[in-house]
Design a protein around this motif. Structure first.
Motif, PDB file in Angstrom:
ATOM      1  N   GLN A   1      26.545  -4.314 -22.688  1.00  7.56           N
ATOM      2  CA  GLN A   1      26.025  -3.367 -21.706  1.00  7.56           C
ATOM      3  C   GLN A   1      25.003  -2.428 -22.331  1.00  7.56           C
ATOM      4  O   GLN A   1      23.996  -2.092 -21.704  1.00  7.56           O
ATOM      5  CB  GLN A   1      27.173  -2.566 -21.093  1.00  7.56           C
ATOM      6  CG  GLN A   1      26.748  -1.545 -20.057  1.00  7.56           C
ATOM      7  CD  GLN A   1      25.991  -2.175 -18.907  1.00  7.56           C
ATOM      8  OE1 GLN A   1      26.531  -2.999 -18.165  1.00  7.56           O
ATOM      9  NE2 GLN A   1      24.724  -1.797 -18.737  1.00  7.56           N
ATOM     10  N   TYR A   2      25.248  -2.012 -23.556  1.00  7.62           N
ATOM     11  CA  TYR A   2      24.312  -1.121 -24.236  1.00  7.62           C
ATOM     12  C   TYR A   2      22.936  -1.775 -24.361  1.00  7.62           C
ATOM     13  O   TYR A   2      21.898  -1.121 -24.159  1.00  7.62           O
ATOM     14  CB  TYR A   2      24.857  -0.751 -25.615  1.00  7.62           C
ATOM     15  CG  TYR A   2      23.925   0.126 -26.425  1.00  7.62           C
ATOM     16  CD1 TYR A   2      23.586   1.402 -25.992  1.00  7.62           C
ATOM     17  CD2 TYR A   2      23.387  -0.334 -27.622  1.00  7.62           C
ATOM     18  CE1 TYR A   2      22.734   2.211 -26.736  1.00  7.62           C
ATOM     19  CE2 TYR A   2      22.531   0.466 -28.367  1.00  7.62           C
ATOM     20  CZ  TYR A   2      22.210   1.732 -27.915  1.00  7.62           C
ATOM     21  OH  TYR A   2      21.359   2.526 -28.643  1.00  7.62           O
ATOM     22  N   ARG A   3      22.918  -3.057 -24.674  1.00  4.28           N
ATOM     23  CA  ARG A   3      21.641  -3.777 -24.774  1.00  4.28           C
ATOM     24  C   ARG A   3      20.925  -3.793 -23.424  1.00  4.28           C
ATOM     25  O   ARG A   3      19.689  -3.729 -23.365  1.00  4.28           O
ATOM     26  CB  ARG A   3      21.886  -5.200 -25.270  1.00  4.28           C
ATOM     27  CG  ARG A   3      22.281  -5.278 -26.745  1.00  4.28           C
ATOM     28  CD  ARG A   3      22.771  -6.658 -27.116  1.00  4.28           C
ATOM     29  NE  ARG A   3      21.773  -7.668 -26.860  1.00  4.28           N
ATOM     30  CZ  ARG A   3      22.018  -8.986 -26.882  1.00  4.28           C
ATOM     31  NH1 ARG A   3      23.239  -9.418 -27.132  1.00  4.28           N
ATOM     32  NH2 ARG A   3      21.056  -9.841 -26.660  1.00  4.28           N
ATOM     33  N   LYS A   4      21.665  -3.860 -22.333  1.00  6.11           N
ATOM     34  CA  LYS A   4      21.045  -3.820 -21.003  1.00  6.11           C
ATOM     35  C   LYS A   4      20.429  -2.446 -20.739  1.00  6.11           C
ATOM     36  O   LYS A   4      19.386  -2.339 -20.088  1.00  6.11           O
ATOM     37  CB  LYS A   4      22.093  -4.133 -19.928  1.00  6.11           C
ATOM     38  CG  LYS A   4      22.694  -5.528 -20.028  1.00  6.11           C
ATOM     39  CD  LYS A   4      21.738  -6.605 -19.561  1.00  6.11           C
ATOM     40  CE  LYS A   4      21.618  -6.640 -18.073  1.00  6.11           C
ATOM     41  NZ  LYS A   4      20.750  -7.763 -17.592  1.00  6.11           N
ATOM     42  N   TYR A   5      21.074  -1.396 -21.254  1.00  2.98           N
ATOM     43  CA  TYR A   5      20.532  -0.048 -21.081  1.00  2.98           C
ATOM     44  C   TYR A   5      19.218   0.136 -21.840  1.00  2.98           C
ATOM     45  O   TYR A   5      18.405   0.994 -21.485  1.00  2.98           O
ATOM     46  CB  TYR A   5      21.524   1.000 -21.572  1.00  2.98           C
ATOM     47  CG  TYR A   5      22.692   1.241 -20.663  1.00  2.98           C
ATOM     48  CD1 TYR A   5      22.518   1.423 -19.289  1.00  2.98           C
ATOM     49  CD2 TYR A   5      23.985   1.322 -21.167  1.00  2.98           C
ATOM     50  CE1 TYR A   5      23.599   1.657 -18.455  1.00  2.98           C
ATOM     51  CE2 TYR A   5      25.077   1.568 -20.337  1.00  2.98           C
ATOM     52  CZ  TYR A   5      24.875   1.723 -18.991  1.00  2.98           C
ATOM     53  OH  TYR A   5      25.944   1.966 -18.167  1.00  2.98           O
ATOM     54  N   LEU A   6      19.026  -0.647 -22.881  1.00  2.25           N
ATOM     55  CA  LEU A   6      17.823  -0.503 -23.700  1.00  2.25           C
ATOM     56  C   LEU A   6      16.623  -1.251 -23.135  1.00  2.25           C
ATOM     57  O   LEU A   6      15.518  -1.113 -23.648  1.00  2.25           O
ATOM     58  CB  LEU A   6      18.100  -0.987 -25.134  1.00  2.25           C
ATOM     59  CG  LEU A   6      19.150  -0.198 -25.925  1.00  2.25           C
ATOM     60  CD1 LEU A   6      19.303  -0.776 -27.329  1.00  2.25           C
ATOM     61  CD2 LEU A   6      18.793   1.285 -25.997  1.00  2.25           C
ATOM     62  N   GLU A   7      16.833  -2.035 -22.090  1.00  2.00           N
ATOM     63  CA  GLU A   7      15.713  -2.766 -21.484  1.00  2.00           C
ATOM     64  C   GLU A   7      14.777  -1.763 -20.808  1.00  2.00           C
ATOM     65  O   GLU A   7      15.186  -1.040 -19.895  1.00  2.00           O
ATOM     66  CB  GLU A   7      16.225  -3.789 -20.477  1.00  2.00           C
ATOM     67  CG  GLU A   7      17.020  -4.917 -21.129  1.00  2.00           C
ATOM     68  CD  GLU A   7      17.571  -5.907 -20.116  1.00  2.00           C
ATOM     69  OE1 GLU A   7      17.269  -5.740 -18.909  1.00  2.00           O
ATOM     70  OE2 GLU A   7      18.279  -6.844 -20.519  1.00  2.00           O
ATOM     71  N   PRO A   8      13.516  -1.701 -21.218  1.00  2.00           N
ATOM     72  CA  PRO A   8      12.620  -0.647 -20.726  1.00  2.00           C
ATOM     73  C   PRO A   8      12.060  -0.894 -19.329  1.00  2.00           C
ATOM     74  O   PRO A   8      11.731   0.051 -18.618  1.00  2.00           O
ATOM     75  CB  PRO A   8      11.497  -0.632 -21.766  1.00  2.00           C
ATOM     76  CG  PRO A   8      11.461  -2.046 -22.283  1.00  2.00           C
ATOM     77  CD  PRO A   8      12.883  -2.528 -22.263  1.00  2.00           C
ATOM     78  N   LYS A   9      11.956  -2.165 -18.944  1.00  2.19           N
ATOM     79  CA  LYS A   9      11.292  -2.486 -17.681  1.00  2.19           C
ATOM     80  C   LYS A   9      12.304  -2.690 -16.566  1.00  2.19           C
ATOM     81  O   LYS A   9      13.353  -3.297 -16.761  1.00  2.19           O
ATOM     82  CB  LYS A   9      10.420  -3.731 -17.832  1.00  2.19           C
ATOM     83  CG  LYS A   9       9.221  -3.527 -18.748  1.00  2.19           C
ATOM     84  CD  LYS A   9       8.312  -4.745 -18.743  1.00  2.19           C
ATOM     85  CE  LYS A   9       7.080  -4.519 -19.608  1.00  2.19           C
ATOM     86  NZ  LYS A   9       6.179  -5.693 -19.603  1.00  2.19           N
ATOM     87  N   ARG A  10      11.961  -2.195 -15.415  1.00  2.00           N
ATOM     88  CA  ARG A  10      12.796  -2.362 -14.234  1.00  2.00           C
ATOM     89  C   ARG A  10      12.777  -3.821 -13.770  1.00  2.00           C
ATOM     90  O   ARG A  10      11.708  -4.393 -13.572  1.00  2.00           O
ATOM     91  CB  ARG A  10      12.252  -1.458 -13.127  1.00  2.00           C
ATOM     92  CG  ARG A  10      12.963  -1.538 -11.801  1.00  2.00           C
ATOM     93  CD  ARG A  10      12.270  -0.685 -10.758  1.00  2.00           C
ATOM     94  NE  ARG A  10      10.867  -1.080 -10.576  1.00  2.00           N
ATOM     95  CZ  ARG A  10      10.063  -0.565  -9.673  1.00  2.00           C
ATOM     96  NH1 ARG A  10      10.482   0.404  -8.885  1.00  2.00           N
ATOM     97  NH2 ARG A  10       8.804  -0.975  -9.570  1.00  2.00           N
TER      98      ARG A  10
END
Length: 460
Positions: free
Chosen positions: A50-59
């Motif tokens: 989940q943390y890696r998903k939070y780091l995704e910059p683009k919507r």
């Protein structure tokens, strides 16, 4: 039939479990430690996903008509911040758990409680219930002190950094002291009664303890909103006006026995939003958070309530209550099979078999089953959420529910980009994207829903 009955006696179950552990070459303590590390590893892995998903910059493209780039970035930053802190807090908790088990913390605290009881009351170990109450207090104080740094940092750093915390330090500690005072007033008699019933009821104590707990829970469900919650929050009647009239019309439309409407000052502590109802039979009350009213239209507030009333209409609360009570009965029955297991107590450093300690140790070894049950309850809860959303849709609140869900998620900086495995294991509610997909409602425009539109008809 008699052979089956004999195989389910406490002695037979204890002997069988002890034999299995002995043949595997591990003790109860090693089993508990092994499972604790396994669960910690699994949950850390899921949290990392989940943390890696939070780091995704683009919507993601599927969020284009749901949330603006700016709000998505804010939600991602909040989620990542909480996630980073959770890694530290979880590791801190794991160290405490392992240390308590490895270094025989429970017998040390039990013996210390006995020494306090003798020093200040002149009572010996034959007063087991009294020693259990002293242990309960000592354990609660130590747990509070150890958890205080986590609570303070979460509230006054993480939540405050993202604009949610509204508490002062004085209010925080006032709430803490109130909570412990209420816990002592309620918890100490509860523990004493729990232990007395077990001591007095014989081998079938599990049934009598269960009946006692059912009655206790019903009393607490009744008292909490009217006696306990007002000690922390102020509930005021909703003022007359269009919102009140529309809510009363909605309740009348589905024969919901609404008696009173309240607004709670949730903004006193946090800017998160919510709404709920409580009460038995034909005496229901609805409570709206003031933070919900601040950024929602009348239609959106009614849509949120339509979802909540969907739970009532389909008896979700009653069904969960029944499942919970059956689970509690099974838990007490299984405990009755282990309460006298000498090997269990000895594995954790005890030479005696105190009932309260036995219940704690039983919960250690029962933890694998409890984790599976929690996951299944999440699955069931998600099903109920979809059904409640569908109920609101049938009442004609499809578009309003869609916009209210998005606003709540934006306002609360909710997770717009969930990892499916993390969400399935940890969350009792489907993600926003999953709920909107299930509703099947198309947006009226390509513009993402804003938290507050200037031309919206406000709820107040």
């Amino acid at each position: 039939m008699s052979s089956i009955k004999d195989s389910l006696t406490a002695e037979a179950v204890q002997d069988r479990v002890n034999e299995l552990l002995l043949s595997s070459g591990i003790t109860y303590k090693e089993y508990v430690l092994g499972f604790a590390f396994a669960v910690y590893g699994l949950e850390t892995y899921l949290s990392w996903r989940q943390y890696r998903k939070y780091l995704e910059p683009k919507r993601p493209k599927n969020l284009a008509d749901i949330v603006s780039e700016e709000d998505f970035t804010k939600a991602q930053a909040y989620g990542a911040d909480k996630s980073r802190f959770d890694f530290i807090a979880t590791a801190y908790g794991q160290v405490q758990t392992v240390a308590m088990i490895v270094y025989d913390g429970l017998p040390l605290l039990w013996d210390y409680s006995g020494s306090l009881m003798y020093k200040f009351g002149g009572l010996g170990p034959e007063y087991e219930i009294t020693q259990s109450l002293v242990f309960f207090c000592v354990y609660a104080i130590i747990s509070t002190v150890l958890s205080l740094p986590v609570s303070l940092y979460s509230t006054f750093v993480v939540e405050e950094r993202h604009g949610f915390n509204k508490q002062s330090l004085s209010l925080f500690f006032t709430d803490l002291l109130k909570g412990h005072a209420i816990g002592a007033v309620i918890g100490l008699p509860l523990v004493a009664a729990f232990l007395w019933i077990i001591q007095s009821a014989g081998k079938n104590f599990f049934f009598y303890v269960w009946i006692f707990m059912v009655v206790f829970q019903m009393i607490m469900i009744t008292l909490y909103p009217t006696v306990i919650q007002p000690l922390f929050n102020k509930l005021t009647p909703l003022e007359d006006g269009e919102l009140k009239s529309d809510i009363e019309a909605l309740a009348s439309r589905i024969d919901f026995p609404l008696k009173k409407l309240f607004v709670i000052d949730g903004s006193k502590r946090s800017s998160h939003s919510n709404a709920y109802f409580f009460g038995f039979g034909k005496n229901k009350r609805i409570v709206l958070f003031d933070t919900l009213l601040e950024h929602s239209t009348i239609e959106e507030v009614c849509a949120v309530l339509a979802h909540e009333l969907g739970h009532w209409s389909m008896n979700h609360t009653l069904k969960i209550l029944i499942v919970t009570q059956l689970h509690l009965l099974a838990l007490f029955w299984l405990f009755s099979l282990f309460i006298s297991n000498t090997a269990l107590y000895q594995s954790f450093g005890f030479s005696t078999k105190p009932i309260l300690i036995g219940f704690i140790l039983f919960q250690y070894i029962y933890a694998p089953v409890e984790n599976v049950i929690n996951f299944l309850m999440h699955v069931y809860s998600r099903k109920n959420e979809y059904e409640a959303d569908a109920f609101a849709l049938k009442l004609g609140y499809a578009e309003s529910l869609r916009s209210s869900l998005i606003k709540l998620n934006v306002k609360n900086l909710g997770n717009f980009n969930p990892d499916p495995l993390y969400s399935a294991w940890n969350k009792s509610h489907p993600s926003l994207v999953e709920r909107l997909a299930a509703l099947g409602v198309k947006p009226t425009s390509d513009k993402p829903v804003a938290v507050a539109e200037k031309d919206d008809k406000k709820s107040q």
